[in-house]
Design a protein around this motif. Structure first.
Motif, PDB file in Angstrom:
ATOM      1  N   LYS A 150       0.770  -1.106  -0.089  1.00  0.00           N
ATOM      2  CA  LYS A 150       0.023  -0.012   0.028  1.00  0.00           C
ATOM      3  C   LYS A 150       0.886   1.284   0.054  1.00  0.00           C
ATOM      4  N   VAL A 151       0.419   2.455  -0.853  1.00  0.00           N
ATOM      5  CA  VAL A 151       1.244   3.635  -0.941  1.00  0.00           C
ATOM      6  C   VAL A 151       0.518   4.420  -0.006  1.00  0.00           C
ATOM      7  N   LEU A 152       1.098   5.100   1.116  1.00  0.00           N
ATOM      8  CA  LEU A 152       0.541   5.977   1.953  1.00  0.00           C
ATOM      9  C   LEU A 152       0.346   7.223   1.382  1.00  0.00           C
ATOM     10  N   HIS A 153       1.651   7.605   0.556  1.00  0.00           N
ATOM     11  CA  HIS A 153       1.545   9.048  -0.095  1.00  0.00           C
ATOM     12  C   HIS A 153       2.828   8.830  -1.189  1.00  0.00           C
ATOM     13  N   GLU A 154       2.455   9.392  -2.304  1.00  0.00           N
ATOM     14  CA  GLU A 154       3.346   9.601  -3.419  1.00  0.00           C
ATOM     15  C   GLU A 154       4.386  10.817  -2.966  1.00  0.00           C
ATOM     16  N   ALA A 155       5.420  10.880  -3.533  1.00  0.00           N
ATOM     17  CA  ALA A 155       6.481  11.937  -3.417  1.00  0.00           C
ATOM     18  C   ALA A 155       5.788  13.080  -4.195  1.00  0.00           C
ATOM     19  N   SER A 156       6.005  14.307  -3.306  1.00  0.00           N
ATOM     20  CA  SER A 156       5.526  15.569  -3.777  1.00  0.00           C
ATOM     21  C   SER A 156       3.943  15.638  -3.896  1.00  0.00           C
ATOM     22  N   ALA A 157       3.315  14.742  -3.312  1.00  0.00           N
ATOM     23  CA  ALA A 157       1.663  14.731  -3.344  1.00  0.00           C
ATOM     24  C   ALA A 157       1.317  15.501  -2.073  1.00  0.00           C
ATOM     25  N   GLN A 158       0.155  15.961  -1.986  1.00  0.00           N
ATOM     26  CA  GLN A 158      -0.343  16.492  -0.891  1.00  0.00           C
ATOM     27  C   GLN A 158      -0.945  15.497   0.203  1.00  0.00           C
ATOM     28  N   THR A 191       4.013  18.284   1.809  1.00  0.00           N
ATOM     29  CA  THR A 191       4.554  17.576   0.792  1.00  0.00           C
ATOM     30  C   THR A 191       6.212  16.832   1.093  1.00  0.00           C
ATOM     31  N   LEU A 192       6.362  15.841   0.555  1.00  0.00           N
ATOM     32  CA  LEU A 192       7.883  15.351   0.689  1.00  0.00           C
ATOM     33  C   LEU A 192       8.316  14.550  -0.479  1.00  0.00           C
ATOM     34  N   PRO A 193       9.663  14.913  -0.942  1.00  0.00           N
ATOM     35  CA  PRO A 193       9.920  14.230  -1.919  1.00  0.00           C
ATOM     36  C   PRO A 193      10.121  12.538  -2.097  1.00  0.00           C
ATOM     37  N   VAL A 194       9.581  12.123  -1.070  1.00  0.00           N
ATOM     38  CA  VAL A 194       9.685  10.533  -0.990  1.00  0.00           C
ATOM     39  C   VAL A 194       8.331   9.851  -1.079  1.00  0.00           C
ATOM     40  N   ARG A 195       8.263   8.889  -1.512  1.00  0.00           N
ATOM     41  CA  ARG A 195       7.229   7.975  -1.408  1.00  0.00           C
ATOM     42  C   ARG A 195       7.113   6.958  -0.055  1.00  0.00           C
ATOM     43  N   ALA A 196       5.844   6.871   0.497  1.00  0.00           N
ATOM     44  CA  ALA A 196       5.872   6.104   1.869  1.00  0.00           C
ATOM     45  C   ALA A 196       5.079   4.767   1.300  1.00  0.00           C
TER      46      ALA A 196
END
Length: 228
Positions: free
Chosen positions: A26-34, A79-84
């Motif tokens: 599961k992706v909790l958030h994509e890079a640079s996404a809100q 936003t963060l430049p990483v994907r969780a």
């Protein structure tokens, strides 16, 4: 992390905490996404992944039940430049960003523990970068296995060598060779999709100083972690 908070804080945020499932992949958030939600894992592991322009990726930090995904939200950094990405599945407590920000701004224990965690996470990120640049795959793998073992509380790690290579940013063949050497030395036993830690001290002897640096800082700031 949340279990050590005083009762008055738990009373204020308790009704806003939602128990959610975090299945592997599961992706909790994509890079640079809100982002709008913080996740406090109760079990499992979430990887923070950075992707290069050519598509290569590597893990810059891992988060287990000692931490929180989305720590930047308390500073209104959405936003963060990483994907969780969830690597080992489990459960988490989810908290809306506005609730977390409100409690953080009150000061006190909630703010203090999140600030300590920020410092610990920064240490892990920095030493992971140093390790990936300067140390052999054998040492990187030993360090990574120990960090996972700390967080899942189990000697069994359900992950393929291809997944681990993807996380460490190295060739799969490198992981295969390193895992074989660790198995020959009696540190681990592995089969497809499963690694069992047999002798933790054996891994400690083969890991680099980066693991000790990370573990020491986490213990100092957040209290001793459990060992699988």
């Amino acid at each position: 992390m949340l279990q050590d908070l005083p009762g008055d804080i738990c009373d204020r945020i308790g009704d806003d905490l939602q128990l959610v499932e975090l299945p592997a992949g599961k992706v909790l958030h994509e890079a640079s996404a809100q982002q709008s939600t913080m996740y406090f894992p109760r079990e499992g592991i979430v990887s923070l992944m950075y992707a290069l322009e050519n598509g290569d990726t590597s893990e810059v930090a891992m988060i287990g039940n000692e931490g929180v995904v989305g720590i930047g939200l308390v500073a209104n950094n959405r936003t963060l430049p990483v994907r969780a990405v969830v690597q080992a599945g489990g459960e988490a407590l989810a908290l809306r960003a506005d609730i977390a920000q409100r409690e953080f701004q009150r000061g006190g224990a909630f703010q203090a523990i999140l600030l300590r965690y920020m410092q610990a996470l920064l240490t892990q990120t920095a030493l992971t970068g140093v390790c990936n640049r300067h140390h052999t795959v054998d040492r990187q793998l030993s360090r990574w296995l120990l960090l996972v073992n700390d967080r899942i509380g189990s000697t069994e790690i359900k992950m393929t060598q291809e997944q681990i290579a993807h996380l460490l940013g190295v060739r799969r063949e490198g992981i295969t060779e390193a895992a074989r050497r660790l198995q020959d030395d009696g540190c681990i036993r592995y089969s497809r999709g499963l690694i069992q830690v047999l002798e933790r001290d054996c891994l400690l002897a083969r890991a680099c100083e980066c693991y000790v640096g990370i573990r020491t800082e986490y213990d100092r700031l957040l209290g001793p972690a459990g060992e699988g």
